[in-house]
Design a protein around this motif. Structure first.
Motif, mmCIF file in Angstrom:
data_model
loop_
_atom_site.group_PDB
_atom_site.id
_atom_site.type_symbol
_atom_site.label_atom_id
_atom_site.label_comp_id
_atom_site.label_asym_id
_atom_site.label_seq_id
_atom_site.Cartn_x
_atom_site.Cartn_y
_atom_site.Cartn_z
ATOM 1 N N ILE A 1 35.705 26.659 28.621
ATOM 2 C CA ILE A 1 35.115 25.301 27.509
ATOM 3 C C ILE A 1 34.110 25.296 28.538
ATOM 4 O O ILE A 1 33.794 24.980 29.603
ATOM 5 N N LEU A 2 32.587 24.839 27.268
ATOM 6 C CA LEU A 2 31.118 25.105 28.297
ATOM 7 C C LEU A 2 30.842 23.534 27.998
ATOM 8 O O LEU A 2 31.353 22.891 27.125
ATOM 9 N N LEU A 3 30.719 23.421 29.492
ATOM 10 C CA LEU A 3 30.140 21.798 29.958
ATOM 11 C C LEU A 3 28.355 21.694 29.287
ATOM 12 O O LEU A 3 27.553 22.389 29.836
ATOM 13 N N ALA A 4 27.608 20.374 28.744
ATOM 14 C CA ALA A 4 26.499 20.388 28.672
ATOM 15 C C ALA A 4 26.332 19.251 28.165
ATOM 16 O O ALA A 4 26.973 18.319 27.588
ATOM 17 N N ARG A 5 25.237 19.054 28.847
ATOM 18 C CA ARG A 5 25.186 17.117 28.759
ATOM 19 C C ARG A 5 23.852 17.185 27.730
ATOM 20 O O ARG A 5 23.080 18.301 27.226
ATOM 21 N N TYR A 6 24.256 16.040 26.753
ATOM 22 C CA TYR A 6 23.526 16.103 25.513
ATOM 23 C C TYR A 6 22.314 14.696 25.668
ATOM 24 O O TYR A 6 22.737 13.688 25.207
ATOM 25 N N PRO A 7 21.627 14.464 26.523
ATOM 26 C CA PRO A 7 20.596 13.649 26.845
ATOM 27 C C PRO A 7 19.927 13.096 25.554
ATOM 28 O O PRO A 7 18.962 11.566 25.640
ATOM 29 N N MET B 1 35.353 27.252 23.991
ATOM 30 C CA MET B 1 35.296 28.739 23.286
ATOM 31 C C MET B 1 36.141 29.332 23.128
ATOM 32 O O MET B 1 37.155 29.834 23.771
ATOM 33 N N ARG B 2 35.957 30.492 21.403
ATOM 34 C CA ARG B 2 36.894 31.720 21.626
ATOM 35 C C ARG B 2 37.135 32.273 22.462
ATOM 36 O O ARG B 2 35.722 32.581 23.028
ATOM 37 N N PRO B 3 38.458 33.244 21.884
ATOM 38 C CA PRO B 3 38.413 34.404 23.097
ATOM 39 C C PRO B 3 36.986 35.626 23.094
ATOM 40 O O PRO B 3 36.385 35.321 24.144
ATOM 41 N N GLY B 4 36.356 35.338 22.055
ATOM 42 C CA GLY B 4 35.516 36.578 21.774
ATOM 43 C C GLY B 4 34.268 35.575 22.654
ATOM 44 O O GLY B 4 32.866 36.529 22.702
ATOM 45 N N GLN B 5 33.956 34.485 22.740
ATOM 46 C CA GLN B 5 32.533 33.931 22.699
ATOM 47 C C GLN B 5 32.708 33.932 24.501
ATOM 48 O O GLN B 5 31.613 34.188 25.003
ATOM 49 N N ILE B 6 33.934 33.670 25.063
ATOM 50 C CA ILE B 6 33.941 33.264 26.350
ATOM 51 C C ILE B 6 33.034 34.795 27.397
ATOM 52 O O ILE B 6 32.752 34.514 28.488
ATOM 53 N N ALA B 7 33.444 35.578 27.021
ATOM 54 C CA ALA B 7 32.795 37.107 27.547
ATOM 55 C C ALA B 7 31.152 36.752 27.914
ATOM 56 O O ALA B 7 30.039 36.850 28.620
ATOM 57 N N GLY B 8 31.261 36.561 26.733
ATOM 58 C CA GLY B 8 29.209 36.818 26.284
ATOM 59 C C GLY B 8 28.448 35.265 27.028
ATOM 60 O O GLY B 8 27.797 35.290 28.080
ATOM 61 N N ALA B 9 29.531 33.860 27.067
ATOM 62 C CA ALA B 9 29.114 33.267 27.838
ATOM 63 C C ALA B 9 28.908 32.920 29.328
ATOM 64 O O ALA B 9 28.028 32.475 30.118
ATOM 65 N N ARG B 10 30.308 33.819 29.497
ATOM 66 C CA ARG B 10 29.955 34.405 31.538
ATOM 67 C C ARG B 10 28.998 35.412 31.378
ATOM 68 O O ARG B 10 27.895 35.237 32.844
ATOM 69 N N ALA B 11 28.467 36.207 30.247
ATOM 70 C CA ALA B 11 27.238 37.236 30.577
ATOM 71 C C ALA B 11 26.274 36.351 30.780
ATOM 72 O O ALA B 11 25.016 36.903 32.008
ATOM 73 N N ASP B 12 26.172 35.327 30.454
ATOM 74 C CA ASP B 12 24.252 35.000 30.065
ATOM 75 C C ASP B 12 25.142 33.806 31.152
ATOM 76 O O ASP B 12 23.743 33.045 31.371
ATOM 77 N N GLY B 13 25.696 33.884 32.080
ATOM 78 C CA GLY B 13 25.515 32.669 33.439
ATOM 79 C C GLY B 13 26.442 31.438 33.836
ATOM 80 O O GLY B 13 26.201 31.153 34.522
ATOM 81 N N ASN B 14 26.780 31.173 32.228
ATOM 82 C CA ASN B 14 27.436 29.310 32.064
ATOM 83 C C ASN B 14 28.843 29.911 33.072
ATOM 84 O O ASN B 14 29.719 30.843 33.307
#
Length: 114
Positions: free
Chosen positions: A47-53, A70-83
Motif C-alpha cells: 500500500i502506497l500512502l499519499a496526502r491529498y491537500p 499496489m499490484r504485484p507488478g507495481q511493488i518493485a517499481g514503487a520501491r525502486a522509486d524510493g517509496n
C-alpha cells in the motif's frame, strides 16, 4: 521518504491498540472507502500512502490520506522509486475477524440481494 509518524496522523486500533493510520481509497470520489493501515512501513507492504491537500476538508481536521493498493507488478517499481510501502491493518490485527463483514451481512445492511 519519511516514516508515517512524521507525516500522517497516527491513532490506535480500537481492538488491539496498535498504531494505525486511517486512510481512504479514492478520497476524491464518493465511492472512497476507509482503510486502516499499520503505521509502520512493512517489508512486504503493498500500500502506497499519499496526502491529498487539494481535496476539500474541514479546517482543523487532518488532510485525507489516500491509500493505493499496489499490484504485484507495481511493488518493485514503487520501491525502486524510493517509496515506502505499508500493509493493511486487517493483515496484522489479531481481532480482524470481529470487524470483517460477511457478504450476507453487507447485503442485508445495504438492502440488496445477491
Amino acid at each position: 521518504m519519511t516514516r508515517a509518524e512524521n507525516v500522517y496522523r497516527i491513532v490506535n486500533c480500537r481492538s488491539c491498540s496498535a498504531r494505525v493510520i486511517w486512510t481512504v481509497t479514492n478520497p476524491e470520489l464518493k465511492s472512497g472507502h476507509p482503510m486502516m493501515v499499520d503505521a509502520d512501513p512493512h517489508p512486504n507492504g503493498n500500500i502506497l500512502l499519499a496526502r491529498y491537500p487539494s481535496i476539500e476538508h474541514e479546517p482543523g481536521k487532518p488532510v485525507p490520506v489516500r491509500a493505493t493498493v499496489m499490484r504485484p507488478g507495481q511493488i518493485a517499481g514503487a520501491r525502486a522509486d524510493g517509496n515506502v510501502l505499508y500493509r493493511s491493518h486487517f493483515a496484522s490485527c489479531p481481532h480482524a475477524d470481529r470487524w470483517r463483514k460477511t457478504n450476507a451481512a453487507r447485503h442485508a445492511k445495504n438492502g440488496s440481494r445477491r
